[in-house]
Design a protein around this motif. Structure first.
Motif, short mmCIF file in Angstrom:
data_model
loop_
_atom_site.label_atom_id
_atom_site.label_comp_id
_atom_site.label_asym_id
_atom_site.label_seq_id
_atom_site.Cartn_x
_atom_site.Cartn_y
_atom_site.Cartn_z
N UNK A 46 0.81 -1.23 0.00
CA UNK A 46 0.00 0.00 0.00
C UNK A 46 0.84 1.27 0.00
N UNK A 47 2.16 1.13 -0.16
CA UNK A 47 3.06 2.29 -0.07
C UNK A 47 2.81 3.28 -1.21
N UNK A 48 3.10 4.55 -0.92
CA UNK A 48 2.98 5.60 -1.92
C UNK A 48 4.33 6.26 -2.20
N UNK B 162 4.21 -4.70 -8.49
CA UNK B 162 2.98 -5.43 -8.15
C UNK B 162 2.16 -4.59 -7.18
N UNK B 163 0.87 -4.49 -7.42
CA UNK B 163 0.00 -3.75 -6.51
C UNK B 163 -0.64 -2.54 -7.14
N UNK C 233 0.39 -6.93 -16.13
CA UNK C 233 -0.28 -5.87 -15.37
C UNK C 233 0.66 -5.15 -14.41
N UNK C 234 1.89 -5.62 -14.27
CA UNK C 234 2.88 -4.96 -13.40
C UNK C 234 3.89 -4.13 -14.18
N UNK D 130 1.61 0.60 -15.33
CA UNK D 130 2.19 1.76 -14.67
C UNK D 130 2.67 2.71 -15.75
N UNK D 131 2.31 3.98 -15.63
CA UNK D 131 2.72 5.01 -16.57
C UNK D 131 3.77 5.89 -15.89
#
Length: 141
Positions: free
Chosen positions: A57-59, A76-77, A106-107, A134-135
């Motif tokens: 859940x890290x930002x 991942x995530x 998807x990662x 991820x962009x």
């Protein structure tokens, strides 16, 4: 008490109704600001390729560990709209691999340029998850 929407705004006919509503609004704003704050999380990586890196859940991820150049091939995530800031704290280059097959589809990371993107040592990179990738938005190296 749910956060009021336009359809659910209370009728404020007196200050008696205003004070509890204002207190509730302040509590909700304070709660949302707490959730919005970027709290650094240490992310231990290794030299070379780092595939399907679990970020939970890290930002704001403070990267430690590598003693030579290293690459992130995927994170991942991801979930739509999620923003992640990668902070390279080591003196070695961090490379974001463009659409690397070493990570699950998807990662993977799309750099918008069609080629890998790197820091030149210590720096920060910003990514946002959009639908299924991820962009890479940019960074400071």
């Amino acid at each position: 008490m749910p956060f009021p929407t336009q359809d659910h705004l209370p009728r404020l006919t007196s200050t008696e109704n205003l004070i509890p509503w204002a207190r509730h609004l302040v509590e909700r704003l304070e709660h949302n600001l707490q959730e919005f704050r970027f709290i650094p999380t240490v992310l231990q990586l290794v030299n070379g390729d780092n595939n399907n890196v679990s970020i939970q859940q890290a930002q704001l991820l403070r990267i430690i560990g590598p003693t030579a150049a290293y690459t992130i091939t995927g994170l991942a995530g991801g979930s739509p709209g999620r923003v992640v800031i990668l902070r390279n704290t080591v003196a070695f280059n961090l490379t974001l691999a463009e659409e690397s097959v070493l990570s699950e589809a998807t990662n993977r990371i799309t750099t918008q340029t069609g080629v890998d993107e790197s820091t030149s040592g210590i720096g920060m990179l910003i990514l946002v998850y959009d639908e299924n990738r991820w962009q890479f938005l940019g960074g400071v190296a």
